[in-house]
Motif scaffolding. Sequence first.
Motif, short mmCIF file in Angstrom:
data_model
loop_
_atom_site.label_atom_id
_atom_site.label_comp_id
_atom_site.label_asym_id
_atom_site.label_seq_id
_atom_site.Cartn_x
_atom_site.Cartn_y
_atom_site.Cartn_z
N GLY A 3 42.66 25.63 -5.77
CA GLY A 3 44.05 26.02 -6.00
C GLY A 3 44.83 26.30 -4.73
O GLY A 3 45.74 27.13 -4.73
N LEU A 4 44.50 25.61 -3.63
CA LEU A 4 45.19 25.85 -2.36
C LEU A 4 46.63 25.38 -2.43
O LEU A 4 46.91 24.24 -2.81
CB LEU A 4 44.44 25.12 -1.23
CG LEU A 4 44.99 25.33 0.18
CD1 LEU A 4 44.97 26.80 0.59
CD2 LEU A 4 44.20 24.48 1.17
N THR A 5 47.54 26.28 -2.10
CA THR A 5 48.97 25.96 -2.10
C THR A 5 49.65 26.56 -0.88
O THR A 5 49.18 27.54 -0.31
CB THR A 5 49.68 26.51 -3.35
OG1 THR A 5 49.48 27.92 -3.43
CG2 THR A 5 49.19 25.86 -4.62
N LEU A 6 50.74 25.93 -0.51
CA LEU A 6 51.64 26.48 0.50
C LEU A 6 52.82 27.05 -0.26
O LEU A 6 53.43 26.37 -1.09
CB LEU A 6 52.13 25.39 1.46
CG LEU A 6 53.31 25.78 2.36
CD1 LEU A 6 52.90 26.86 3.36
CD2 LEU A 6 53.85 24.57 3.08
N VAL A 7 53.13 28.30 -0.01
CA VAL A 7 54.28 28.96 -0.64
C VAL A 7 55.25 29.30 0.49
O VAL A 7 54.87 29.95 1.47
CB VAL A 7 53.86 30.24 -1.39
CG1 VAL A 7 55.05 30.87 -2.09
CG2 VAL A 7 52.74 29.95 -2.39
N ALA A 8 56.49 28.83 0.37
CA ALA A 8 57.48 29.06 1.41
C ALA A 8 58.78 29.54 0.77
O ALA A 8 59.09 29.22 -0.36
CB ALA A 8 57.73 27.79 2.20
N GLY A 9 59.52 30.32 1.54
CA GLY A 9 60.79 30.82 1.04
C GLY A 9 61.59 31.46 2.16
O GLY A 9 61.26 31.32 3.35
N GLU A 10 62.63 32.16 1.77
CA GLU A 10 63.48 32.85 2.73
C GLU A 10 63.87 34.20 2.14
O GLU A 10 64.16 34.32 0.95
CB GLU A 10 64.73 32.02 3.01
CG GLU A 10 65.59 32.59 4.10
CD GLU A 10 66.79 31.71 4.42
OE1 GLU A 10 67.83 32.28 4.75
OE2 GLU A 10 66.68 30.48 4.32
N LYS A 11 63.84 35.23 2.99
CA LYS A 11 64.23 36.56 2.56
C LYS A 11 64.99 37.21 3.70
O LYS A 11 64.51 37.23 4.84
CB LYS A 11 63.00 37.39 2.19
CG LYS A 11 63.34 38.75 1.61
CD LYS A 11 62.11 39.44 1.12
CE LYS A 11 62.49 40.77 0.47
NZ LYS A 11 61.32 41.46 -0.07
#
Length: 107
Positions: free
Chosen positions: A80-88
Amino acid sequence: MLVLPIDGGRGLLVLAVATPQFKDKENGVAVTDRATGAPLVEVPLALTADGGTPQVLRVSVPQPSVPKDLAIGQWVKATGLTLVAGEKNGRAWQIFRASALTAVKPG
């Protein structure tokens, strides 16, 4: 927020032992997995590339899903390897997450 799955078929090389993640290190408040409530650990892994430069991934994993005998130089697969990206608050961020690590033989 952007969530991208990563091909879990390739083995990953363990670069350091798992270390606990903390919300508040001074008071010992651990970061926990939202789904299970288990404490999270971070494991630095190298993703090798044929003919290319390996990439270092700092992967967050629920502690119960990390082999107890995990060692530097060991090969693992990340389920279940994932890259999670966002902005805060105007700052970009990214993390790698996996639901489990499993020891494998190199090759």
